[in-house]
Enzyme design. Structure first.
Site, PDB file in Angstrom:
ATOM      1  N   CYS A  37       2.718   2.613   9.968  1.00  0.00           N
ATOM      2  CA  CYS A  37       2.925   3.953   9.399  1.00  0.00           C
ATOM      3  C   CYS A  37       3.770   4.802  10.367  1.00  0.00           C
ATOM      4  O   CYS A  37       3.429   4.933  11.540  1.00  0.00           O
ATOM      5  CB  CYS A  37       1.578   4.632   9.121  1.00  0.00           C
ATOM      6  SG  CYS A  37       1.811   6.280   8.429  1.00  0.00           S
ATOM      7  N   PRO A  87       0.851  -1.203   0.000  1.00  0.00           N
ATOM      8  CA  PRO A  87       0.000   0.000   0.000  1.00  0.00           C
ATOM      9  C   PRO A  87       0.878   1.241   0.000  1.00  0.00           C
ATOM     10  O   PRO A  87       1.847   1.321   0.759  1.00  0.00           O
ATOM     11  CB  PRO A  87      -0.781  -0.125   1.321  1.00  0.00           C
ATOM     12  CG  PRO A  87      -0.001  -1.068   2.170  1.00  0.00           C
ATOM     13  CD  PRO A  87       0.760  -1.969   1.252  1.00  0.00           C
ATOM     14  N   ASP A 114      12.781  -2.988   0.109  1.00  0.00           N
ATOM     15  CA  ASP A 114      13.900  -2.946  -0.843  1.00  0.00           C
ATOM     16  C   ASP A 114      13.933  -4.100  -1.849  1.00  0.00           C
ATOM     17  O   ASP A 114      15.011  -4.430  -2.354  1.00  0.00           O
ATOM     18  CB  ASP A 114      15.256  -2.902  -0.104  1.00  0.00           C
ATOM     19  CG  ASP A 114      15.410  -1.647   0.733  1.00  0.00           C
ATOM     20  OD1 ASP A 114      14.643  -0.696   0.517  1.00  0.00           O
ATOM     21  OD2 ASP A 114      16.300  -1.632   1.611  1.00  0.00           O
TER      22      ASP A 114
END
Ligand SMILES: Cc1cc2nc3c(=O)[nH]c(=O)nc-3n(C[C@H](O)[C@H](O)[C@H](O)COP(=O)(O)O)c2cc1C
Length: 333
Positions: free
Chosen positions: A109, A19, A218
């Site tokens: 988050c 997301p 990554d």
């Protein structure tokens, strides 16, 4: 072959689009699904806002289309179990959203605006509350036949990943009724800096008890995806920034579970321009043209990155307001 069950949902070779606020619109999610992404959570939406301001205010972020994106997954953030209960119920009752398959809870988050409300990665410091949120949300999801998943990080403070705190958190999540955990290999304090810690992810994977573990951070090509699977023992991969302007990453990763790198056709600048226009075309189906063009700016920048003349094209695209203007600029600059 990689095979996972998210509750009653079975997925082969799970490659999941991460997301990303501002990027993972319905248009972009549909394109990534065509390219091989298994499913694609929406960007984070506030459970509290659904509770206090109504669902319509968030509808532009919540919009799903099972036909175009396959399985659908809505990501919520918040810090109060009651907000989640209400928001999930509201989503499952809404005729536009009731076909949703998965509700994902954001516990990762790092943005101060979210963290200071006790939501996102702040929940890693409040495991009891996080547990209550999962249990309350699972209960509502179960009653509507939906699956509940969580996305988190390898700790809040940098020490958490080494002192066992993060592992305890992952273990708790996996034992609280969540059906899958996706973990970004950075701590909250790292935000997006430094390298994702793959060894820490391997430890988190071991702490995850009996549900699929998805590794994130990554993954940018076949080799980094393969390395992530081998080192962590994860059941699936989640790909974020490497998909921006490059939905072909899912084709590149298609053989990663069998360690069979497919010979991928080289993606040309022409291909990227065409894909940009395709995404814009799809976005315009859901939104007013001017709004769509403006909202797609970050995505446009990702598609043109590295092209000859990208710097001046970037400036011009930022003042374009229609599909035709964008198209002309792409083929004349
Ligand atoms: C622009 C941007 C927006 C993001 N928005 C969200 C979000 O809404 N919800 C979430 O769980 N993670 C969000 N993330 C984090 C990504 O899902 C992912 O965990 C992170 O980028 C690491 O994966 P990557 O190295 O493959 O990009 C965001 C990341 C970026 C770069």
């Amino acid at each position: 072959m990689g095979m996972i069950n998210i509750g009653k949902i079975r997925i082969e070779d799970p490659l999941i689009l991460a997301p990303m606020a501002g990027t993972t619109t319905l248009a972009f999610r549909s394109i990534c699904h065509e390219m091989g992404s298994s499913y694609q959570p929406t960007e984070l939406v506030s459970a509290r806002s659904i509770m206090y301001s109504g669902i319509d205010k968030s509808m532009c972020y919540l919009m799903i289309d099972r036909e175009k994106e396959g399985l659908s997954c809505i990501q919520l953030f918040g810090s109060d179990p009651k907000d989640f209960e209400y928001a999930i119920g509201k989503i499952c009752e809404d005729p536009r959203l009731k076909d949703v398959d998965i509700i994902d809870i954001n516990m990762g988050c790092p943005v101060p605006k979210v963290v200071k409300t006790g939501a996102g990665s702040a929940l890693m410091r409040e495991p009891k509350l996080a547990e209550e949120i999962i249990k309350a949300s699972v209960k509502v999801c179960d009653s509507y036949g939906k699956e509940l998943t969580v996305k988190t990080r390898i700790g809040y403070e940098d020490e958490d990943k080494d002192n066992g705190k993060a592992e305890d958190f992952i273990k708790m999540l996996s034992q609280s009724g969540a059906k899958l955990i996706a973990v970004h290999g950075r701590t909250r304090n790292q935000m997006y800096h430094g390298q994702a810690d793959i060894k820490a992810l391997a430890r988190m994977r071991k702490a995850c008890d009996g549900i699929p573990f998805i590794a994130n951070g990554d993954i940018k090509d076949f080799n980094s995806g393969r390395n992530m699977l081998e080192v962590t023992g994860a059941d699936g991969l989640m790909i974020g920034r490497a998909a921006q302007g490059n939905p072909w990453i899912f084709e590149e990763l298609a053989g990663v579970f069998e360690n069979k790198e497919k010979e991928a056709a080289k993606v040309t600048f022409e291909d990227r321009k065409k894909m940009l226009l395709r995404e814009l075309e799809l976005t315009i189906r859901y939104k007013d043209e001017n709004i769509a063009v403006r909202e797609m700016r970050p995505s446009m920048m990702a598609y043109i990155k590295g092209m000859p003349g990208a710097a001046s094209l970037k400036v011009k695209l930022c003042s374009a307001l229609t599909y035709e203007e964008v198209k002309d600029l792409l083929w004349t600059t």
